[in-house]
Design a protein around this motif. Structure first.
Motif, PDB file in Angstrom:
ATOM      1  N   GLY A 108       0.836  -1.190   0.000  1.00  0.00           N
ATOM      2  CA  GLY A 108       0.000   0.000   0.000  1.00  0.00           C
ATOM      3  C   GLY A 108       0.875   1.246   0.000  1.00  0.00           C
ATOM      4  O   GLY A 108       2.111   1.167   0.000  1.00  0.00           O
ATOM      5  N   PRO A 109       0.249   2.418  -0.015  1.00  0.00           N
ATOM      6  CA  PRO A 109       1.015   3.671  -0.017  1.00  0.00           C
ATOM      7  C   PRO A 109       1.938   3.761   1.192  1.00  0.00           C
ATOM      8  O   PRO A 109       1.679   3.155   2.238  1.00  0.00           O
ATOM      9  N   ASP A 110       3.012   4.529   1.054  1.00  0.00           N
ATOM     10  CA  ASP A 110       3.929   4.723   2.185  1.00  0.00           C
ATOM     11  C   ASP A 110       3.582   6.002   2.935  1.00  0.00           C
ATOM     12  O   ASP A 110       4.454   6.707   3.422  1.00  0.00           O
ATOM     13  N   TRP A 111       2.292   6.272   3.034  1.00  0.00           N
ATOM     14  CA  TRP A 111       1.775   7.423   3.775  1.00  0.00           C
ATOM     15  C   TRP A 111       0.334   7.128   4.190  1.00  0.00           C
ATOM     16  O   TRP A 111      -0.359   6.352   3.548  1.00  0.00           O
ATOM     17  N   THR A 112      -0.066   7.710   5.314  1.00  0.00           N
ATOM     18  CA  THR A 112      -1.461   7.577   5.755  1.00  0.00           C
ATOM     19  C   THR A 112      -2.186   8.923   5.744  1.00  0.00           C
ATOM     20  O   THR A 112      -3.363   8.978   5.450  1.00  0.00           O
ATOM     21  N   TRP A 113      -1.473   9.983   6.069  1.00  0.00           N
ATOM     22  CA  TRP A 113      -2.130  11.299   6.131  1.00  0.00           C
ATOM     23  C   TRP A 113      -1.947  12.019   4.807  1.00  0.00           C
ATOM     24  O   TRP A 113      -0.837  12.153   4.301  1.00  0.00           O
ATOM     25  N   HIS A 114      -3.069  12.494   4.244  1.00  0.00           N
ATOM     26  CA  HIS A 114      -3.018  13.154   2.937  1.00  0.00           C
ATOM     27  C   HIS A 114      -3.913  14.383   2.850  1.00  0.00           C
ATOM     28  O   HIS A 114      -3.946  15.046   1.826  1.00  0.00           O
ATOM     29  N   ASP A 115      -4.650  14.698   3.925  1.00  0.00           N
ATOM     30  CA  ASP A 115      -5.518  15.886   3.956  1.00  0.00           C
ATOM     31  C   ASP A 115      -6.476  15.912   2.759  1.00  0.00           C
ATOM     32  O   ASP A 115      -6.555  16.889   2.032  1.00  0.00           O
ATOM     33  N   TYR A 116      -7.209  14.812   2.611  1.00  0.00           N
ATOM     34  CA  TYR A 116      -8.177  14.662   1.505  1.00  0.00           C
ATOM     35  C   TYR A 116      -7.524  14.856   0.144  1.00  0.00           C
ATOM     36  O   TYR A 116      -8.110  15.414  -0.775  1.00  0.00           O
ATOM     37  N   GLY A 117      -6.263  14.400   0.016  1.00  0.00           N
ATOM     38  CA  GLY A 117      -5.547  14.490  -1.244  1.00  0.00           C
ATOM     39  C   GLY A 117      -4.899  15.830  -1.519  1.00  0.00           C
ATOM     40  O   GLY A 117      -4.235  16.003  -2.542  1.00  0.00           O
ATOM     41  N   ARG A 118      -5.072  16.788  -0.611  1.00  0.00           N
ATOM     42  CA  ARG A 118      -4.510  18.131  -0.830  1.00  0.00           C
ATOM     43  C   ARG A 118      -3.022  18.219  -0.532  1.00  0.00           C
ATOM     44  O   ARG A 118      -2.335  19.098  -1.038  1.00  0.00           O
ATOM     45  N   LEU A 119      -2.521  17.327   0.300  1.00  0.00           N
ATOM     46  CA  LEU A 119      -1.111  17.367   0.691  1.00  0.00           C
ATOM     47  C   LEU A 119      -0.255  16.816  -0.456  1.00  0.00           C
ATOM     48  O   LEU A 119      -0.526  15.727  -0.962  1.00  0.00           O
ATOM     49  N   PRO A 120       0.777  17.549  -0.886  1.00  0.00           N
ATOM     50  CA  PRO A 120       1.648  17.038  -1.951  1.00  0.00           C
ATOM     51  C   PRO A 120       2.262  15.691  -1.555  1.00  0.00           C
ATOM     52  O   PRO A 120       2.555  15.458  -0.372  1.00  0.00           O
ATOM     53  N   LEU A 121       2.472  14.809  -2.510  1.00  0.00           N
ATOM     54  CA  LEU A 121       2.996  13.470  -2.234  1.00  0.00           C
ATOM     55  C   LEU A 121       4.279  13.494  -1.414  1.00  0.00           C
ATOM     56  O   LEU A 121       4.449  12.684  -0.505  1.00  0.00           O
ATOM     57  N   ASN A 122       5.176  14.426  -1.693  1.00  0.00           N
ATOM     58  CA  ASN A 122       6.453  14.460  -0.975  1.00  0.00           C
ATOM     59  C   ASN A 122       6.319  14.942   0.476  1.00  0.00           C
ATOM     60  O   ASN A 122       7.267  14.879   1.234  1.00  0.00           O
ATOM     61  N   GLU A 123       5.143  15.418   0.872  1.00  0.00           N
ATOM     62  CA  GLU A 123       4.913  15.860   2.257  1.00  0.00           C
ATOM     63  C   GLU A 123       4.073  14.867   3.058  1.00  0.00           C
ATOM     64  O   GLU A 123       3.829  15.075   4.239  1.00  0.00           O
ATOM     65  N   ARG A 124       3.635  13.801   2.434  1.00  0.00           N
ATOM     66  CA  ARG A 124       2.807  12.796   3.119  1.00  0.00           C
ATOM     67  C   ARG A 124       3.693  11.835   3.910  1.00  0.00           C
ATOM     68  O   ARG A 124       4.816  11.537   3.502  1.00  0.00           O
ATOM     69  N   SER A 125       3.167  11.377   5.038  1.00  0.00           N
ATOM     70  CA  SER A 125       3.917  10.430   5.861  1.00  0.00           C
ATOM     71  C   SER A 125       2.955   9.502   6.588  1.00  0.00           C
ATOM     72  O   SER A 125       1.746   9.729   6.620  1.00  0.00           O
ATOM     73  N   ILE A 126       3.516   8.472   7.169  1.00  0.00           N
ATOM     74  CA  ILE A 126       2.717   7.551   7.984  1.00  0.00           C
ATOM     75  C   ILE A 126       2.704   8.093   9.402  1.00  0.00           C
ATOM     76  O   ILE A 126       3.742   8.148  10.060  1.00  0.00           O
ATOM     77  N   ILE A 127       1.526   8.516   9.846  1.00  0.00           N
ATOM     78  CA  ILE A 127       1.367   8.990  11.233  1.00  0.00           C
ATOM     79  C   ILE A 127       0.311   8.173  11.982  1.00  0.00           C
ATOM     80  O   ILE A 127       0.054   8.422  13.151  1.00  0.00           O
ATOM     81  N   ASP A 128      -0.290   7.210  11.294  1.00  0.00           N
ATOM     82  CA  ASP A 128      -1.270   6.301  11.901  1.00  0.00           C
ATOM     83  C   ASP A 128      -0.574   4.956  12.073  1.00  0.00           C
ATOM     84  O   ASP A 128      -0.048   4.399  11.109  1.00  0.00           O
ATOM     85  N   HIS A 129      -0.550   4.460  13.292  1.00  0.00           N
ATOM     86  CA  HIS A 129       0.276   3.290  13.596  1.00  0.00           C
ATOM     87  C   HIS A 129      -0.502   2.205  14.320  1.00  0.00           C
ATOM     88  O   HIS A 129      -1.520   2.465  14.974  1.00  0.00           O
ATOM     89  N   VAL A 130       0.050   0.988  14.227  1.00  0.00           N
ATOM     90  CA  VAL A 130      -0.416  -0.176  14.977  1.00  0.00           C
ATOM     91  C   VAL A 130       0.809  -0.724  15.687  1.00  0.00           C
ATOM     92  O   VAL A 130       1.749  -1.201  15.032  1.00  0.00           O
ATOM     93  N   PHE A 131       0.824  -0.643  17.004  1.00  0.00           N
ATOM     94  CA  PHE A 131       1.914  -1.194  17.802  1.00  0.00           C
ATOM     95  C   PHE A 131       1.403  -2.441  18.515  1.00  0.00           C
ATOM     96  O   PHE A 131       0.260  -2.467  18.985  1.00  0.00           O
TER      97      PHE A 131
END
Length: 167
Positions: A108-131
C-alpha cells in the motif's frame, strides 16, 4: 475504559501543550477462535503539542501496564508523528513494536495522512500506527489507499494488519 491524555486523566481535559482534548480508550477482548484474551487500546495524540504527545504516550503505557499486565496488547491510532519520533521510540523502549516494521508482507502507499488528497505526495507520511506486544505477530500490513468513486473517505488512509498470537 477511557482516560484523558492530560494531568487529570479521570475527567475531560486538555494536557500539557496540547491543542485539543485527547483520549485513549481500551477494551479487554477475546479471540473467538482460540479463546485467548488480549487488550486493545486506541488513541489520537495531539496534532500540535510535542510534550502532549510524549506525556500522552507515557500515560497510555502506564495504563496498559496496569490493565493488560503481561497479556497481549495492541495500540492503534493517529499518533500525529512518524515512527522515527519520540512517542514511537518510547513505545519501542517499552517492548511495543510497530507492526509495519515486523510484518512479513507490507504493501500500500507509504503514507497515511493526505488531507483529503490536498497534501503534496512528498509531504505525506505515515502517522497512523499499529503497535503490538511480543505475544503478537504481524503477518500482513496494508495501508489502504482506495478512493471509492474517486473520493477520499477521510483525511487519512486506513491501516489494516493481520495478527496472530505467538504463544
Amino acid at each position: 475504559g477511557t482516560l484523558w491524555l492530560s494531568e487529570t486523566p479521570d475527567r475531560p481535559s486538555r494536557g500539557w501543550d496540547g491543542a485539543c482534548n485527547r483520549t485513549m480508550t481500551w477494551a479487554e477482548l477475546r479471540d473467538r477462535t482460540s479463546g485467548k484474551t488480549f487488550f486493545y487500546f486506541n488513541t489520537h495524540l495531539d496534532n500540535d503539542g510535542k510534550i502532549a504527545r510524549k506525556e500522552g504516550i507515557k500515560l497510555i503505557l502506564s495504563k496498559m501496564k496496569k490493565v493488560a499486565k503481561n497479556m497481549p496488547a495492541i495500540i492503534t491510532g493517529d499518533f500525529n508523528c512518524t515512527d522515527e519520533e519520540e512517542p514511537s521510540a518510547i513505545l519501542r523502549a517499552n517492548k511495543m513494536e510497530n507492526a509495519r516494521n515486523k510484518a512479513a508482507i507490507v504493501y500500500g502507499p507509504d503514507w497515511t495522512w493526505h488531507d483529503y488528497g490536498r497534501l503534496p505526495l512528498n509531504e505525506r507520511s505515515i502517522i497512523d500506527h499499529v503497535f503490538i506486544s511480543n505475544q503478537l505477530k504481524a503477518t500482513r500490513y496494508r495501508v489502504i489507499g482506495d478512493k471509492p468513486d474517486k473520493v477520499y473517505l477521510s483525511d487519512h488512509n486506513a491501516v489494516f494488519v493481520n495478527l496472530e498470537f505467538t504463544k
